[in-house]
Scaffold this motif. Sequence first.
Motif, PDB file in Angstrom:
ATOM      1  N   SER A   1       0.827  -1.203   0.000  1.00  0.00           N
ATOM      2  CA  SER A   1       0.000   0.000   0.000  1.00  0.00           C
ATOM      3  C   SER A   1       0.865   1.257   0.000  1.00  0.00           C
ATOM      4  O   SER A   1       2.010   1.245   0.425  1.00  0.00           O
ATOM      5  N   PHE A   2       0.262   2.337  -0.497  1.00  0.00           N
ATOM      6  CA  PHE A   2       0.829   3.668  -0.333  1.00  0.00           C
ATOM      7  C   PHE A   2       0.286   4.209   0.976  1.00  0.00           C
ATOM      8  O   PHE A   2      -0.872   3.981   1.320  1.00  0.00           O
ATOM      9  N   THR A   3       1.101   4.940   1.705  1.00  0.00           N
ATOM     10  CA  THR A   3       0.713   5.462   3.008  1.00  0.00           C
ATOM     11  C   THR A   3       0.679   6.976   2.970  1.00  0.00           C
ATOM     12  O   THR A   3       1.639   7.609   2.547  1.00  0.00           O
ATOM     13  N   ILE A   4      -0.426   7.536   3.421  1.00  0.00           N
ATOM     14  CA  ILE A   4      -0.575   8.986   3.499  1.00  0.00           C
ATOM     15  C   ILE A   4      -0.810   9.342   4.965  1.00  0.00           C
ATOM     16  O   ILE A   4      -1.918   9.174   5.467  1.00  0.00           O
ATOM     17  N   PRO A   5       0.241   9.777   5.672  1.00  0.00           N
ATOM     18  CA  PRO A   5       0.051  10.121   7.086  1.00  0.00           C
ATOM     19  C   PRO A   5      -0.832  11.350   7.244  1.00  0.00           C
ATOM     20  O   PRO A   5      -0.542  12.403   6.689  1.00  0.00           O
TER      21      PRO A   5
ATOM     22  N   LYS B   1      13.373  14.632  18.850  1.00  0.00           N
ATOM     23  CA  LYS B   1      13.742  13.235  19.045  1.00  0.00           C
ATOM     24  C   LYS B   1      13.520  12.478  17.741  1.00  0.00           C
ATOM     25  O   LYS B   1      12.726  12.886  16.899  1.00  0.00           O
ATOM     26  N   LYS B   2      14.219  11.367  17.595  1.00  0.00           N
ATOM     27  CA  LYS B   2      14.126  10.598  16.355  1.00  0.00           C
ATOM     28  C   LYS B   2      12.814   9.824  16.231  1.00  0.00           C
ATOM     29  O   LYS B   2      12.336   9.585  15.137  1.00  0.00           O
ATOM     30  N   ASN B   3      12.225   9.403  17.348  1.00  0.00           N
ATOM     31  CA  ASN B   3      11.007   8.589  17.308  1.00  0.00           C
ATOM     32  C   ASN B   3       9.763   9.459  17.149  1.00  0.00           C
ATOM     33  O   ASN B   3       9.706  10.583  17.641  1.00  0.00           O
ATOM     34  N   PHE B   4       8.755   8.916  16.475  1.00  0.00           N
ATOM     35  CA  PHE B   4       7.486   9.616  16.285  1.00  0.00           C
ATOM     36  C   PHE B   4       6.366   8.595  16.180  1.00  0.00           C
ATOM     37  O   PHE B   4       6.612   7.389  16.041  1.00  0.00           O
ATOM     38  N   ILE B   5       5.138   9.068  16.249  1.00  0.00           N
ATOM     39  CA  ILE B   5       3.972   8.221  16.010  1.00  0.00           C
ATOM     40  C   ILE B   5       3.164   8.846  14.881  1.00  0.00           C
ATOM     41  O   ILE B   5       3.226  10.051  14.647  1.00  0.00           O
ATOM     42  N   ALA B   6       2.408   8.008  14.178  1.00  0.00           N
ATOM     43  CA  ALA B   6       1.623   8.507  13.043  1.00  0.00           C
ATOM     44  C   ALA B   6       0.309   7.746  12.931  1.00  0.00           C
ATOM     45  O   ALA B   6       0.236   6.556  13.237  1.00  0.00           O
ATOM     46  N   ILE B   7      -0.698   8.454  12.513  1.00  0.00           N
ATOM     47  CA  ILE B   7      -1.978   7.862  12.128  1.00  0.00           C
ATOM     48  C   ILE B   7      -2.112   8.149  10.642  1.00  0.00           C
ATOM     49  O   ILE B   7      -2.039   9.306  10.211  1.00  0.00           O
ATOM     50  N   SER B   8      -2.280   7.095   9.864  1.00  0.00           N
ATOM     51  CA  SER B   8      -2.222   7.232   8.405  1.00  0.00           C
ATOM     52  C   SER B   8      -3.419   6.573   7.745  1.00  0.00           C
ATOM     53  O   SER B   8      -4.108   5.746   8.341  1.00  0.00           O
ATOM     54  N   TYR B   9      -3.611   6.936   6.484  1.00  0.00           N
ATOM     55  CA  TYR B   9      -4.567   6.244   5.639  1.00  0.00           C
ATOM     56  C   TYR B   9      -3.767   5.460   4.598  1.00  0.00           C
ATOM     57  O   TYR B   9      -2.863   6.007   3.979  1.00  0.00           O
ATOM     58  N   ASN B  10      -4.093   4.185   4.424  1.00  0.00           N
ATOM     59  CA  ASN B  10      -3.421   3.342   3.437  1.00  0.00           C
ATOM     60  C   ASN B  10      -4.262   3.235   2.178  1.00  0.00           C
ATOM     61  O   ASN B  10      -5.460   2.953   2.243  1.00  0.00           O
TER      62      ASN B  10
ATOM     63  N   ASN C   1       2.183  15.845   5.746  1.00  0.00           N
ATOM     64  CA  ASN C   1       3.493  16.368   5.355  1.00  0.00           C
ATOM     65  C   ASN C   1       4.447  15.303   4.823  1.00  0.00           C
ATOM     66  O   ASN C   1       5.610  15.584   4.620  1.00  0.00           O
ATOM     67  N   SER C   2       3.994  14.078   4.615  1.00  0.00           N
ATOM     68  CA  SER C   2       4.880  13.041   4.087  1.00  0.00           C
ATOM     69  C   SER C   2       4.067  12.011   3.316  1.00  0.00           C
ATOM     70  O   SER C   2       2.845  12.030   3.325  1.00  0.00           O
ATOM     71  N   VAL C   3       4.789  11.125   2.666  1.00  0.00           N
ATOM     72  CA  VAL C   3       4.169  10.034   1.913  1.00  0.00           C
ATOM     73  C   VAL C   3       5.046   8.808   2.092  1.00  0.00           C
ATOM     74  O   VAL C   3       6.233   8.916   2.392  1.00  0.00           O
ATOM     75  N   GLY C   4       4.474   7.629   1.924  1.00  0.00           N
ATOM     76  CA  GLY C   4       5.270   6.424   2.110  1.00  0.00           C
ATOM     77  C   GLY C   4       4.635   5.222   1.443  1.00  0.00           C
ATOM     78  O   GLY C   4       3.678   5.337   0.683  1.00  0.00           O
TER      79      GLY C   4
END
Length: 194
Positions: A49-53, A156-165, A74-77
């Motif tokens: 899947s493509f991920t859209i946070p 910090k390097k760590n983060f959390i995200a809620i995304s739509y796939n 602000n990102s894509v994955g």
Amino acid sequence: MKKLILIPIFALLGLTVHAQTDADFAENFPVNLYPGTTNEYKVTAWNTSFTIPTIRVNFHENARGNEAKVAAFNSVGAGVSLGAGRLIVTTDTNNRVVSKKFKNSFSGQVGFLFSVSNNTPDGSSNSVFAPVIGINVLNFNFSVGREFGSLAPEQKKNFIAISYNLPISSIIPNSFYIFRSNEKPIKNSLDKND
């Protein structure tokens, strides 16, 4: 950095190339197909899947203590998931598979996010590559990740995200791999109880 981006992209393309065709599915799976019907099966499958946070929370540590900053869109994955779902199969009157769709119910996912920000104080761009791991419920993803690349001061390097796939299987037919299925459909278009 380019290798970190290209390796997951080629891995996703590889999974799409090795997906099952309708003929392979009909021959190799012990499912009961009925001519001229639409049936629904419980399955376990690999999917891409493509991920859209939609919401991403970055944590910062400063003199006042810990705080979080929220960023939206602000990102894509992209990612690869393994999990349970439903397979909807339609056959013609000769019992050939004419359509099959995978609908995710619950799965685990690994993937990556990539973003570029032009909001740095010195006017340069800030590129971030971040591997993520999380769970999917339907097409929504809840994940944690670790950023590689330039970070804002005290971030910090760590983060959390809620995304739509956005599943690739909804764009490209047969771009998932089913490796386990129940033999009898859980829903059949011939059932009178629909």
